[in-house]
Design a protein around this motif. Structure first.
Motif, PDB file in Angstrom:
ATOM      1  N   LYS A  64       0.827  -1.195  -0.050  1.00 33.86           N
ATOM      2  CA  LYS A  64      -0.061   0.142   0.067  1.00 33.86           C
ATOM      3  C   LYS A  64       0.728   1.428   0.130  1.00 33.86           C
ATOM      4  O   LYS A  64       0.415   2.305  -0.593  1.00 33.86           O
ATOM      5  CB  LYS A  64      -0.641  -0.134   1.204  1.00 33.86           C
ATOM      6  N   LYS A  67       3.196   0.967  -3.726  1.00 29.96           N
ATOM      7  CA  LYS A  67       2.309   0.853  -4.852  1.00 29.96           C
ATOM      8  C   LYS A  67       3.087   0.346  -6.038  1.00 29.96           C
ATOM      9  O   LYS A  67       2.836   0.632  -7.150  1.00 29.96           O
ATOM     10  CB  LYS A  67       1.860   2.422  -5.442  1.00 29.96           C
ATOM     11  N   LEU A 203      -1.040  -5.847  -5.324  1.00 31.90           N
ATOM     12  CA  LEU A 203      -1.061  -4.225  -5.609  1.00 31.90           C
ATOM     13  C   LEU A 203      -2.395  -3.840  -6.064  1.00 31.90           C
ATOM     14  O   LEU A 203      -2.867  -2.687  -5.705  1.00 31.90           O
ATOM     15  CB  LEU A 203       0.033  -4.182  -6.471  1.00 31.90           C
ATOM     16  N   GLN A 207      -4.802  -1.023  -3.516  1.00 30.78           N
ATOM     17  CA  GLN A 207      -5.094   0.446  -3.845  1.00 30.78           C
ATOM     18  C   GLN A 207      -6.379   1.081  -3.490  1.00 30.78           C
ATOM     19  O   GLN A 207      -6.788   2.170  -3.505  1.00 30.78           O
ATOM     20  CB  GLN A 207      -4.612   0.628  -5.259  1.00 30.78           C
ATOM     21  N   THR A 208      -7.327  -0.064  -3.555  1.00 25.35           N
ATOM     22  CA  THR A 208      -8.702   0.467  -3.456  1.00 25.35           C
ATOM     23  C   THR A 208      -9.332   0.070  -2.188  1.00 25.35           C
ATOM     24  O   THR A 208     -10.545   0.310  -1.965  1.00 25.35           O
ATOM     25  CB  THR A 208      -9.794  -0.227  -4.506  1.00 25.35           C
ATOM     26  N   SER A 324      -0.712   3.095   6.509  1.00 20.63           N
ATOM     27  CA  SER A 324      -0.886   1.861   5.517  1.00 20.63           C
ATOM     28  C   SER A 324      -1.856   0.930   6.047  1.00 20.63           C
ATOM     29  O   SER A 324      -2.616   0.225   5.643  1.00 20.63           O
ATOM     30  CB  SER A 324       0.492   1.369   4.980  1.00 20.63           C
TER      31      SER A 324
END
Length: 360
Positions: A64, A67, A203, A207-208, A324
């Motif tokens: 997180k 990225k 990954l 991110q969401t 994170s």
């Protein structure tokens, strides 16, 4: 980049398959005694809780934060932490370890195939055939490789039980210090933790997601399920050996694909990428030193986890990983931080001592 639907199931499914394959290939060839000993499995469950779970959260938090994949990310993470570039060694150790692990899976699978089905063919010849097949598989799209690996693992379990695998009854034995090393190897190395594989596969999803728990817990539970499944698995005839060899080739091809992606993101020349992959895998073709490589596999994997624990626990800034993680309660973060800073290093160092102690 994989779509959102695939990104949700891919990491836990990969965790289940990879954990099962590595344990099934590694345990018989490294002398890890897990023969339905209830006390050992309780020790393993302890290591899964206090060692593997914090590392699993660690990988997702770094995913997180960065990225990008582990090898590429260490450059950014060390700059953010104002840390020495020497910490980037963890990424390189992991990137080279992945094909080395693939070679170990294939080498030990060739040994199983030789003992159970193809005794007339030398193990190193069988290994070469499996390795070539795995490199070919590494070019298949990753989601299809995961599905094929899952089919192989499930078929291995069905074949082993359908053909009357004889398993001893659960029993209790006396624990000794060396078993801590074996339990830690199963919890960390055999589960593929510390290599950035779950970091890499998660990954798209992380991110969401607002919390690391949504990605970390499914992976951890999948690893638990894989080892529970292994408790009912044994290769005792030709068909399970063939089916497991198929699963091993699929799994090795999957992680070779991921290793190549990490090397590509570092923009290494193609010749260098293939040199690393081929050297790490085909080093296992030398039969005289495969036993030494099995020990190296365990120690190397533990050292990678140790470096990540020290870096995340003592070098990175507290605020970076707290954000994170995004735990619902500050106490959970503090418990995790204690585990990473103290429990993990002490537990891994003890495991390294235990593994080395088996040699003497």
């Amino acid at each position: 980049m994989q779509d959102n639907a695939l990104s949700k199931w891919l990491p836990p499914l990969m965790a289940f398959c990879l954990s099962f394959i590595v344990i099934a290939a590694l345990a018989p060839m490294t002398g890890i005694q897990i023969d339905r000993q209830l006390d050992f499995w309780l020790l393993w469950l302890t290591t899964m809780l206090i060692l593997a779970l914090p590392v699993c959260y660690l990988e997702i938090a770094l995913a997180k934060r960065s990225k990008t994949t582990a090898l590429q990310a260490l450059s950014n993470l060390t700059r953010d932490a104002d840390a020495s570039q020497k910490w980037r060694l963890a990424g390189w150790l992991g990137a080279v370890f992945i094909p080395f692990l693939a070679g170990g899976i294939l080498s030990n699978s060739a040994q199983i195939l030789n003992l159970s089905a193809l005794s007339g063919i030398a193990p190193n010849i069988l290994f070469a055939v499996l390795a070539i097949a795995a490199f070919a598989v590494s070019f298949i799209p990753r989601q299809w490789t995961v599905l094929l690996t899952t089919v192989g693992v499930l078929a291995s379990l069905i074949a082993a039980n359908a053909l009357g695998t004889s398993l001893p009854a659960w029993h209790i034995t006396s624990l000794d210090f060396s078993e801590w090393g074996s339990a830690t190897v199963l919890a960390l190395v055999a589960s593929g933790l510390g290599l950035g594989l779950y970091w890499q596969s998660s990954l798209p999803a992380v991110q969401t997601q607002d919390s690391a728990s949504k990605a970390a817990l499914p992976i951890w539970f999948a690893q638990l399920l894989a080892v529970a499944a292994f408790g009912f698995f044994a290769v005792s005839s030709a068909i399970p050996a063939y089916v497991f060899a198929f699963a091993a080739v699929m799994g090795a091809g999957l992680i070779l694909n991921m290793a190549r992606e990490q090397l590509q993101q570092r923009q290494l020349a193609a010749a260098v990428q293939w040199g690393i992959l081929l050297a790490a895998v085909f080093a296992w073709a030398i039969p005289q030193i495969s036993a030494i490589f099995n020990i190296a596999l365990m120690l190397w994997g533990l050292v990678i986890c140790l470096i990540y624990a020290l870096f995340a626990g003592w070098i990175m800034k507290i605020s970076h990983l707290r954000k994170s993680m995004n735990f619902s309660n500050e106490a959970f973060y503090n418990i995790w931080r204690i585990a990473v800073r103290i429990v993990l290093p002490v537990g891994i160092i003890a495991a390294i001592i235990a593994v080395i102690g088996k040699l003497f």
